[in-house]
Design a protein around this motif. Structure first.
Motif, short mmCIF file in Angstrom:
data_model
loop_
_atom_site.label_atom_id
_atom_site.label_comp_id
_atom_site.label_asym_id
_atom_site.label_seq_id
_atom_site.Cartn_x
_atom_site.Cartn_y
_atom_site.Cartn_z
N LYS A 65 -9.57 8.98 3.38
CA LYS A 65 -9.75 7.77 2.45
C LYS A 65 -11.34 7.27 2.11
CE LYS A 65 -5.24 7.35 1.90
NZ LYS A 65 -4.66 7.04 0.47
N CYS A 90 -12.82 2.56 7.18
CA CYS A 90 -12.49 3.96 7.60
C CYS A 90 -13.12 4.29 8.70
CB CYS A 90 -12.67 4.86 6.34
SG CYS A 90 -11.58 4.51 5.11
N ASN A 116 1.05 7.94 4.21
CA ASN A 116 0.25 7.44 3.34
C ASN A 116 -0.07 5.83 3.06
OD1 ASN A 116 -2.24 8.00 1.43
ND2 ASN A 116 -0.53 8.12 -0.27
N ASN A 120 -2.92 3.13 3.71
CA ASN A 120 -3.59 2.19 2.63
C ASN A 120 -3.50 0.97 2.89
OD1 ASN A 120 -3.98 4.69 0.68
ND2 ASN A 120 -1.94 4.42 0.25
N VAL A 147 -7.56 1.49 -2.38
CA VAL A 147 -7.43 2.28 -1.37
C VAL A 147 -6.91 3.80 -1.77
CG1 VAL A 147 -7.07 3.03 0.96
CG2 VAL A 147 -7.21 0.48 0.17
N ASN A 148 -6.15 3.74 -2.63
CA ASN A 148 -5.44 5.16 -3.06
C ASN A 148 -5.86 5.55 -4.34
OD1 ASN A 148 -3.19 6.91 -2.04
ND2 ASN A 148 -2.29 6.47 -3.85
N GLN A 151 -5.70 9.05 -6.17
CA GLN A 151 -4.88 9.87 -5.17
C GLN A 151 -3.50 9.78 -5.19
OE1 GLN A 151 -6.64 8.27 -1.26
NE2 GLN A 151 -8.05 7.33 -2.59
N VAL A 156 -3.42 13.61 -0.44
CA VAL A 156 -4.07 13.06 0.73
C VAL A 156 -3.47 13.33 1.90
CG1 VAL A 156 -4.03 10.86 1.98
CG2 VAL A 156 -4.70 10.93 -0.46
#
Length: 484
Positions: A65, A90, A116, A120, A147-148, A151, A156
């Motif tokens: 991330k 992170c 995931n 997130n 955040v995603n 992706q 991920v």
């Protein structure tokens, strides 16, 4: 295992309302996770544990991330302040914070989507907190939109799993190295101790106890090399392939940037896959790793079988070595001590071998552009790695250093064994050697005495041929020549 941080009654009553595809849902007000995570906890109560049981996976998820946020910032897809907040969270997670907020079961439907989304949501809500906003203010930082960004779970999750496995592999490699060292040191201690080697559990030819223990060290070192090879395959990433590997909704430069940042963050040589569509559906690297772990398990188990067998007794077994007594062995038989350390390593090996079958079936069951069963693959491999490492550490510290040799018993066993006749065969012939062996077995006398008495070889010749150093290595040349 608890599925979240401990809360008082007052805290448990405080909730916030979040919304998803299914509808509104209450979420604990002080939780960093959100609605998707709460639903996953309700849906997947399978193993009784959480993904927090595997800190390497949590660290890897945070690294992925962070790399994504840095790439999206560079591409002007994330504002600097939002990117900085996400990156900061992170880094916190990678430093060991917020682990208790990763509460979904490791075995889950959805190809890892719940893992995931848990990630997130935790990152989004902690990032909101860093910006002075209340949790759940997703109009400012959204778990998916920010955040995603760029992706999919499908790039991920497998990338994070691969990175977590590599980290765990390094740890297992270190433990295997320590175990190999323990066997090597014990081999040096036993280098001059003669014993009978056995094939099919029958007397074969002499060797040293040191040679036997060196073998264990060599086998372990060979497996360390195979682990290194397996790790290299795992560092190919489909990050940037998004849903099925076509890269839909992603920036053309995102994959290259994200992989470069992930390599920098993790310290591993992560590289983009050659074909993202293939990499998204193919679990071959997991099958390869699982096979190597099974190989490690099989050889560790065989080694422990040997330790249990050669230490059997103490009076009615082979009794060649003594394992250190670490606990009482029986609730009914006073004085009994069992080989509990080798036994527990055996059991770990059985588990790893079973996990290999799980990985094999799950990898085979993938369909079309995605394998939905990667969660159980990850769970099986991470457990195998964790338990193998613990088994190696236990064997290296609680058993091998304390092993002792029953030297006098070993010496007598060699000189009583008819296996010594093999050393005489080049000098008196196979037929005469067979007759000599039968005589020794029938009379209980030694091969050396019978050979000298029968005039097959002189005493000096027998002394030379049956010298310990000549019995445990290739023996030939002029000085060794003996004729009756």
């Amino acid at each position: 295992m608890s599925r979240g941080p401990q809360q008082s009654e007052e805290q448990q009553m405080a909730v916030r309302i979040e919304h998803d595809l299914v509808g509104d849902k209450e979420v604990p007000a002080d939780a960093y996770y959100g609605v998707h995570t709460v639903r996953a906890v309700e849906n997947f109560a399978i193993t009784g544990s959480t993904i927090a049981q595997f800190p390497d996976l949590i660290t890897a998820l945070a690294a992925v991330k962070q790399a994504a946020a840095q790439a999206n910032r560079d591409l002007d897809l994330l504002s600097p302040d939002i990117a900085a907040a996400i990156i900061g969270v992170c880094e916190e997670i990678r430093a060991g914070r917020l682990v208790d907020q990763f509460v979904v079961d490791p075995v889950q439907g959805g190809a890892g989507t719940s893992t995931n989304m848990n990630t997130n949501e935790v990152i989004a809500n902690r990032a909101l907190e860093l910006l002075g906003r209340p949790r759940g203010s997703y109009d400012v930082i959204h778990p998916l939109d920010h955040v995603n960004l760029g992706q999919s779970t499908n790039d991920v999750y497998p990338t994070a799993v691969r990175l977590a496995l590599v980290t765990s592999l390094h740890r297992l490699g270190h433990s295997l190295g320590a175990l190999a060292t323990a066997f090597t040191e014990k081999a040096a201690e036993f280098s001059g101790v003669l014993k009978m080697g056995r094939t099919q559990l029958q007397d074969a030819v002499p060797m040293t106890l040191g040679q036997e223990f060196t073998t264990y060290a060599v086998m372990i070192e060979e497996d360390r090399q195979r682990l290194t090879e397996a790790a290299a395959l795992l560092l190919e990433s489909n990050l940037g392939g998004t849903a099925i590997g076509t890269g839909i909704n992603g920036h053309p430069r995102y994959a290259e940037l994200a992989c470069a940042y992930l390599a920098e963050i993790s310290g591993e040589s992560v590289r983009p896959a050659g074909d993202f569509i293939e990499a998204t559906q193919d679990c071959g690297a997991f099958v390869q790793l699982s096979g190597v772990l099974k190989r490690v398990a099989v050889k560790l188990s065989k080694t422990c079988n040997d330790l249990r067998l050669t230490s059997s007794g103490p009076t009615a077994g082979l009794g060649e070595i003594n394992l250190p007594p670490v606990q009482a062995g029986s609730s009914i038989m006073p004085g009994k001590v069992n080989p509990v350390i080798p036994e527990v390593v055996n059991q770990v090996a059985f588990e790893v071998i079973g996990n290999d079958l799980t990985v094999t079936l799950a990898a085979e069951a993938g369909q079309l552009q995605l394998n939905a069963f990667e969660p159980v693959i990850a769970y099986s491999l991470l457990r195998s790695l964790t338990h193998l490492r613990a088994a190696c550490d236990t064997l290296a510290t609680r058993c091998v250093p304390g092993i002792t040799a029953n030297r006098e018993h070993l010496h007598d066993s060699v000189h009583r064994s008819i296996g010594l006749v093999t050393a005489l065969a080049p000098h008196i012939g196979y037929a005469a050697s067979t007759t000599l062996a039968r005589q020794a077995l029938t009379t209980g006398r030694t091969i050396k005495d019978l050979a000298a008495e029968g005039g097959l070889l002189t005493t000096d010749q027998l002394d030379t041929i049956l010298r310990p150093e000549n019995l445990t290595q290739p023996f030939g040349g002029p000085s060794a020549a003996a004729t009756p």
